[in-house]
Design a protein around this motif. Structure first.
Motif, short mmCIF file in Angstrom:
data_model
loop_
_atom_site.label_atom_id
_atom_site.label_comp_id
_atom_site.label_asym_id
_atom_site.label_seq_id
_atom_site.Cartn_x
_atom_site.Cartn_y
_atom_site.Cartn_z
N LYS A 24 0.84 -1.22 0.00
CA LYS A 24 0.00 0.00 0.00
C LYS A 24 0.87 1.26 0.00
N VAL A 25 1.94 1.23 0.77
CA VAL A 25 2.87 2.39 0.81
C VAL A 25 3.52 2.58 -0.56
N GLN A 27 2.26 1.84 -3.41
CA GLN A 27 1.27 2.43 -4.32
C GLN A 27 1.19 3.95 -4.12
N ASN A 28 1.26 4.38 -2.87
CA ASN A 28 1.19 5.81 -2.56
C ASN A 28 2.43 6.58 -3.01
N LYS A 303 -1.15 5.83 5.74
CA LYS A 303 -1.16 7.30 5.65
C LYS A 303 -0.05 7.89 6.52
N THR A 306 3.30 7.07 4.85
CA THR A 306 3.44 7.84 3.60
C THR A 306 3.81 9.29 3.89
N GLU A 307 3.09 9.91 4.79
CA GLU A 307 3.35 11.33 5.10
C GLU A 307 4.73 11.52 5.73
N GLU A 310 7.36 11.06 2.87
CA GLU A 310 7.32 12.21 1.97
C GLU A 310 8.06 13.41 2.57
#
Length: 316
Positions: A24-25, A27-28, A303, A306-307, A310
């Motif tokens: 999932k990570v 994909q993000n 989430k 991911t954040e 980033e």
């Protein structure tokens, strides 16, 4: 931002949920995944290694999964070389390289400057030790190693002749135990801009998940998978077949354990393995730990990661 290649490293104990979370990570973050699992590298060994399936990958490219045969040698140095190649390859495609797994030495070979290429060598001595093991068994190597390097003697499996001999060889040539040799090279690797995430959860919940995973492996056909490997002619003493989930079932098939004993030992040793993994990774203070059981959903975990990534990597 520096010109270094960004690298996300996602680690954690067995059964914590690294595979599905990492996909999932990826994909993000437009990532591709390199497996850092010393068992998933083998072909034909799918159920006992909880290997990611084609469906589970959800079109995210995976590397180092089922790339070698169970009787092929594959060292940490080999992993380091291949992983570095794949990191370059993924980055050249404009994607984020992600290394995901729980094999501590594999992870360390990338996040620290572990130089395996300049290691000492004494082929004649190596031959002597191999002959000794051939005649008297590996117990004689373990006994020698315990005297000079108890840490390595504890860590290296009795059937892993190659690494036992290597540890003895290093001590003979340098006067230092192999365990010290590794510790001395724990200098962070500056080739990459590394972000490390560790997944963890409440110990009891983790142990429950491990026990349940073993049950699922059995329901999925673990015993038939082990029989199939033996039928293909793979020797039970191979390093690959000494892995968790394989050696216990082989002992059951050979009549050394009852079925219930084999399963209980497998669950117990898997829990102990998870504990060792956490002890290993906790030494690296760069890891941001994420307690997955403190989130309401996997979406929230993804989430959060991911954040964080980033921001740390200053991704667009």
């Amino acid at each position: 931002m520096s010109g270094k290649i960004p690298l996300l490293v996602l680690i954690g104990p067995t059964a914590v949920g690294k595979t599905s979370t990492s996909i999932k990570v990826a994909q993000n973050l437009n990532g591709e995944i390199i497996s850092a699992d010393s068992m998933q590298i083998y072909e034909y060994m799918d159920i006992g290694t909880a290997k990611v399936t084609e469906d589970e990958m959800e079109n995210i490219e995976h590397y180092m999964v089922g790339e070698i045969l169970p009787d092929e040698d594959f060292s940490v140095s080999d992993f380091q070389d291949k992983a570095n190649e794949y990191i370059e390859k993924i980055y050249s495609k404009g994607k984020l390289p992600m290394v995901v797994g729980g094999t501590g030495l594999y992870i360390n070979s990338l996040v620290y400057n572990l130089d395996f290429t300049n290691a000492v060598s004494n082929p004649q001595l190596r031959e002597e030790y191999l002959n000794e093991a051939e005649i008297h068994g590996n117990e004689v190597l373990v006994k020698k190693l315990k005297k000079i390097d108890p840490e390595s003697a504890e860590r290296i499996h009795i059937n892993d002749t190659k690494r036992l001999v290597r540890a003895l060889e290093i001590y003979h040539e340098t006067g230092n135990p192999m365990s010290k040799y590794y510790k001395n090279f724990r200098q962070p690797n500056d080739d990459y801009n590394i972000v490390m995430i560790g997944l963890n959860m409440d110990r009891k919940k983790l142990y429950d998940r491990i026990n349940k995973r073993v049950d699922i492996m059995l329901e999925s056909g673990l015993i038939d998978e082990v029989k199939s490997l033996l039928d293909k002619g793979y020797d039970k003493n191979l390093t690959s077949l000494q892995g968790l989930g394989y050696k216990e079932i082989i002992s059951y098939l050979n009549g050394e354990y009852t079925y219930d004993e084999a399963i209980e030992i497998l669950k117990r040793d898997s829990r102990r393995f998870a504990k060792r993994q956490l002890t290993w990774f906790r030494r690296d203070k760069r890891i941001k730990w994420v307690m997955v059981d403190e989130f309401d959903s996997q979406g929230e975990i993804v989430k959060e990661i991911t954040e964080y990534v980033e921001k740390k990597l200053e991704l667009e």
